[in-house]
Design a protein around this motif. Structure first.
Motif, PDB file in Angstrom:
ATOM      1  N   VAL A 163      34.370  49.630  99.623  1.00 31.90           N
ATOM      2  CA  VAL A 163      34.959  50.684  98.803  1.00 31.90           C
ATOM      3  C   VAL A 163      33.857  51.324  97.973  1.00 31.90           C
ATOM      4  N   PHE A 164      33.816  52.649  97.945  1.00 30.33           N
ATOM      5  CA  PHE A 164      32.805  53.350  97.149  1.00 30.33           C
ATOM      6  C   PHE A 164      33.213  53.313  95.682  1.00 30.33           C
ATOM      7  N   CYS A 165      32.315  52.837  94.836  1.00 29.05           N
ATOM      8  CA  CYS A 165      32.531  52.809  93.391  1.00 29.05           C
ATOM      9  C   CYS A 165      31.154  52.767  92.743  1.00 29.05           C
ATOM     10  N   ALA A 166      30.779  53.818  92.015  1.00 29.62           N
ATOM     11  CA  ALA A 166      29.417  53.918  91.495  1.00 29.62           C
ATOM     12  C   ALA A 166      29.408  54.413  90.056  1.00 29.62           C
ATOM     13  N   GLN A 210      26.609  56.548  84.719  1.00 30.55           N
ATOM     14  CA  GLN A 210      25.810  56.411  83.509  1.00 30.55           C
ATOM     15  C   GLN A 210      25.533  54.927  83.306  1.00 30.55           C
ATOM     16  N   ARG A 211      24.650  54.614  82.420  1.00 29.60           N
ATOM     17  CA  ARG A 211      24.219  53.231  82.235  1.00 29.60           C
ATOM     18  C   ARG A 211      24.488  52.775  80.812  1.00 29.60           C
ATOM     19  N   LEU A 212      24.948  51.531  80.697  1.00 29.06           N
ATOM     20  CA  LEU A 212      25.028  50.853  79.412  1.00 29.06           C
ATOM     21  C   LEU A 212      24.322  49.514  79.553  1.00 29.06           C
ATOM     22  N   ASP A 213      23.467  49.174  78.615  1.00 23.37           N
ATOM     23  CA  ASP A 213      22.786  47.890  78.672  1.00 23.37           C
ATOM     24  C   ASP A 213      23.807  46.758  78.721  1.00 23.37           C
ATOM     25  N   ARG A 214      23.420  45.662  79.359  1.00 27.21           N
ATOM     26  CA  ARG A 214      24.349  44.547  79.553  1.00 27.21           C
ATOM     27  C   ARG A 214      25.001  44.080  78.254  1.00 27.21           C
ATOM     28  N   PRO A 215      24.269  43.867  77.172  1.00 28.65           N
ATOM     29  CA  PRO A 215      24.919  43.383  75.946  1.00 28.65           C
ATOM     30  C   PRO A 215      25.679  44.458  75.177  1.00 28.65           C
ATOM     31  N   ALA A 216      25.584  45.715  75.609  1.00 31.52           N
ATOM     32  CA  ALA A 216      26.330  46.807  74.971  1.00 31.52           C
ATOM     33  C   ALA A 216      27.717  46.908  75.602  1.00 31.52           C
ATOM     34  N   SER A 217      28.575  47.712  75.003  1.00 27.27           N
ATOM     35  CA  SER A 217      29.942  47.864  75.488  1.00 27.27           C
ATOM     36  C   SER A 217      30.337  49.331  75.399  1.00 27.27           C
ATOM     37  N   GLY A 218      31.507  49.647  75.966  1.00 29.21           N
ATOM     38  CA  GLY A 218      32.036  50.980  75.758  1.00 29.21           C
ATOM     39  C   GLY A 218      32.437  51.731  77.004  1.00 29.21           C
ATOM     40  N   LEU A 219      32.693  53.013  76.813  1.00 29.38           N
ATOM     41  CA  LEU A 219      33.241  53.884  77.843  1.00 29.38           C
ATOM     42  C   LEU A 219      32.197  54.195  78.911  1.00 29.38           C
ATOM     43  N   MET A 220      32.623  54.105  80.164  1.00 30.26           N
ATOM     44  CA  MET A 220      31.765  54.426  81.303  1.00 30.26           C
ATOM     45  C   MET A 220      32.578  55.174  82.341  1.00 30.26           C
ATOM     46  N   VAL A 221      31.902  56.027  83.101  1.00 32.48           N
ATOM     47  CA  VAL A 221      32.529  56.754  84.202  1.00 32.48           C
ATOM     48  C   VAL A 221      32.023  56.184  85.521  1.00 32.48           C
ATOM     49  N   LEU A 222      32.963  55.849  86.406  1.00 28.11           N
ATOM     50  CA  LEU A 222      32.648  55.375  87.750  1.00 28.11           C
ATOM     51  C   LEU A 222      33.179  56.386  88.753  1.00 28.11           C
ATOM     52  N   ALA A 223      32.334  56.837  89.650  1.00 26.04           N
ATOM     53  CA  ALA A 223      32.753  57.785  90.681  1.00 26.04           C
ATOM     54  C   ALA A 223      33.365  57.039  91.858  1.00 26.04           C
ATOM     55  N   ARG A 224      34.436  57.608  92.423  1.00 26.16           N
ATOM     56  CA  ARG A 224      35.091  56.984  93.571  1.00 26.16           C
ATOM     57  C   ARG A 224      34.671  57.608  94.898  1.00 26.16           C
ATOM     58  N   THR A 225      33.925  58.705  94.835  1.00 27.36           N
ATOM     59  CA  THR A 225      33.405  59.342  96.046  1.00 27.36           C
ATOM     60  C   THR A 225      31.959  59.728  95.812  1.00 27.36           C
TER      61      THR A 225
END
Length: 261
Positions: free
Chosen positions: A82-85, A88-103
């Motif tokens: 399944v495509f999921c990418a 944007q990047r957040l450092d591992r110990p950070a948290s918060g909103l992220m966008v993942l593309a499905r195509t």
């Protein structure tokens, strides 16, 4: 607006090891549903808990790409990969909103917005030392420094440094509150340079809470966290071209303190 209070109130519910164990079953759907801010055929907006990778690295640990690909696979009974990418990047110990593309098309269009500076992000951070301006403690300040990446850190260089590997880091920090010896700032960045917020706050004498790499104060309860959360996103939908603004609600913002301290 997204209510993250369930996330902030759960120390064990989003443990990465537990989540990984159920990625091969339909249980993953219910497990990660509280992290989903928005979902359509082209993208997901999610809340990344601290301690989760945003993209795969040399550790081999599961990333949000892996976890939410498993979610999509089971929810829609998709065979094969399944495509999921993450775009944007957040450092591992950070948290918060992220966008993942499905195509792949959505990924390319969202990445182009980032390159053009049309994908806006805001963050909340906490420090134990207030930022200082020219006249003392500042409630709104622009931080800037010339930095270069050395040994997986962004380090400040002097005005005489001529190396091509250095770049100018810039952000704007606005004080939101000060209580119990801690200071919370809303941060807007220019560009998306490596460790931009963490390095600039440290370079100006106010490392983030929990950020031991940059000299921050150790968190007593949460060693996998730094006080850095992406709380606001503004971008264009990759196919509809309509504005999308995703943000944490006021109640969630007020509970950030408890998530870290």
């Amino acid at each position: 607006m997204f209510d993250a209070s369930q996330i902030f109130g759960s120390d064990g519910g989003f443990d990465l090891r537990r989540i990984v164990k159920i990625t091969g079953s339909a249980g993953i759907i219910a497990a990660v549903r509280p992290l989903i801010v928005h979902e359509d055929n082209h993208l997901l907006v999610i809340f990344k808990p601290a301690g989760w990778l945003s993209q795969s690295d040399e550790t081999g640990d599961a990333s949000v790409n892996d976890i939410f690909a498993a979610y999509l696979k089971h929810k829609f009974n998709k065979p094969g990969n399944v495509f999921c990418a993450a775009v944007q990047r957040l450092d591992r110990p950070a948290s918060g909103l992220m966008v993942l593309a499905r195509t792949s098309k959505a990924a390319a269009r969202l990445s182009e917005q980032i390159r053009q500076g049309r994908f806006e992000k805001r963050y909340r951070v906490m420090t134990s030392t207030a930022l200082q301006g020219a006249k003392g403690r500042s409630e709104r300040i622009i931080l800037t420094a010339t930095m270069r990446k050395v040994d997986r850190m962004a380090r400040r260089v002097g005005p005489d440094y001529q190396g091509a590997d250095a770049g100018v880091y810039t952000l704007t920090a606005t004080l939101c509150s000060s209580a119990h010896g801690f200071h919370e700032y809303e941060v807007e960045i220019e560009g998306g340079k490596f460790h931009q917020i963490r390095a600039l706050f440290a370079a100006h004498g106010s490392p983030l809470l929990g950020d031991l790499k940059y000299g921050g104060q150790k968190l007593k309860k949460h060693g996998d966290r730094i006080a850095l959360t992406c709380t606001w996103l503004n971008f264009l939908h990759p196919t509809l071209k309509t504005p999308m603004i995703e943000t944490l609600d006021a109640q969630s913002l007020s509970r950030l303190y408890t998530y870290f301290i």
